[in-house]
Design an enzyme around this catalytic site. Sequence first.
Site, short mmCIF file in Angstrom:
data_model
loop_
_atom_site.label_atom_id
_atom_site.label_comp_id
_atom_site.label_asym_id
_atom_site.label_seq_id
_atom_site.Cartn_x
_atom_site.Cartn_y
_atom_site.Cartn_z
CB SER A 155 -0.97 0.00 1.18
OG SER A 155 -0.30 -0.23 2.40
CG HIS A 206 -1.21 4.17 3.75
ND1 HIS A 206 -2.50 3.99 4.19
CD2 HIS A 206 -0.75 2.92 3.46
CE1 HIS A 206 -2.81 2.72 4.16
NE2 HIS A 206 -1.77 2.04 3.73
#
Length: 375
Positions: A155, A206
Amino acid sequence: MNENTMKFDDNNIPIHDDQKINEEIINYERRKVVIIREKRPIVTYVLIAANIIVWALLNLYSMKSGKSYNELLSIFGAKVNIDIMKGQYWRFITPIFLHANITHLLINCYSLHAVGVTVEKIYGQAKFIFIYLVAGVMGSLLSFMFSINPAVGASGAIFGLLGALLYFGVEYPKPFRTYFGHSIMTTIAINLVYGFMNSGIDNFGHIGGLIGGFLASGIVKVKGNNTKWYLNKIVFIFITIVLGISGIIYGFSNNNNTVLVKLDEIYRHDANQEWDEVVENGQDILKKDSLDDSIKVEVLWMTVKAEAITGDYNKAVEHAQILKRLSPQDGYYLLGIVYYDMGQFELAKEELQRAKDINAPYSNIDELLRSIEAR
């Protein structure tokens, strides 16, 4: 809906018309024509396949070896801060190809396809790989700096691809606003807010990936260099190097990560039943400020046990009371054990009963309570 309005598929993922994007860029900047570089996003598909293959191989190895899948994640490259502190620097990149479970894998593969196809077609294969890897490493680095929890997943690198589209908007603002702007900004905002609301999501990874993808895109660029000084690739190289070095220095010197090294020493002393050393190191750690609660719980547990074994019951009770506030199940149970060892059975009964009432996961609570009742 007019032809310039953003379209979405059934899963609320934006659908991009490459031909329209290409025409818009050409019309927007005729002297710097940007074409869709890749018709087939081969690298995106290879990365998806790699993620699936790694997941399948680890599951197969888990079944054959008898080791748990989570144990294998740690062995084969999860971001584990203490291992990085010990010199396993390759753990900054290997987490990109590991996933916690099938759901995690499928979500990331879907997201990689949804974003990666467009980014690879705009930037080309070589630049796409560079952006993806730099973003993944930056995601792992920011996670190492600010989170002690183990982490795996693509991610961070996928957020880096969103960062690449943001940089595309800097070079080509009109096509970006027309085809990406609203949907990309909304996607980033929703995912970050959702990440901060869920403790199991590594939002630092992230954010690091997003920053890394943006900076990496500023280095390779969509088409050549930019005449504006602040968009010069040298500027982006300099910022990336400074942030990388600063992040590494901070990560290796911040309080929680240095404490992890001491905690590792406590585990070793505990295993060797070196109780005085456990007490000394534990009490030293507990004097530090701004400790992560999960670290403090681990240190308190082992310190209280060692203090009780060495006969320092006053300190053991004091620290067990602190543990009760941080982790009631552990604290009530351990304080009950300390009181039991001290011969204060009524207090022990009270604490153990409270531990039982809140479903503390210790199978000997009933046995201890019966032992007290029998006295």
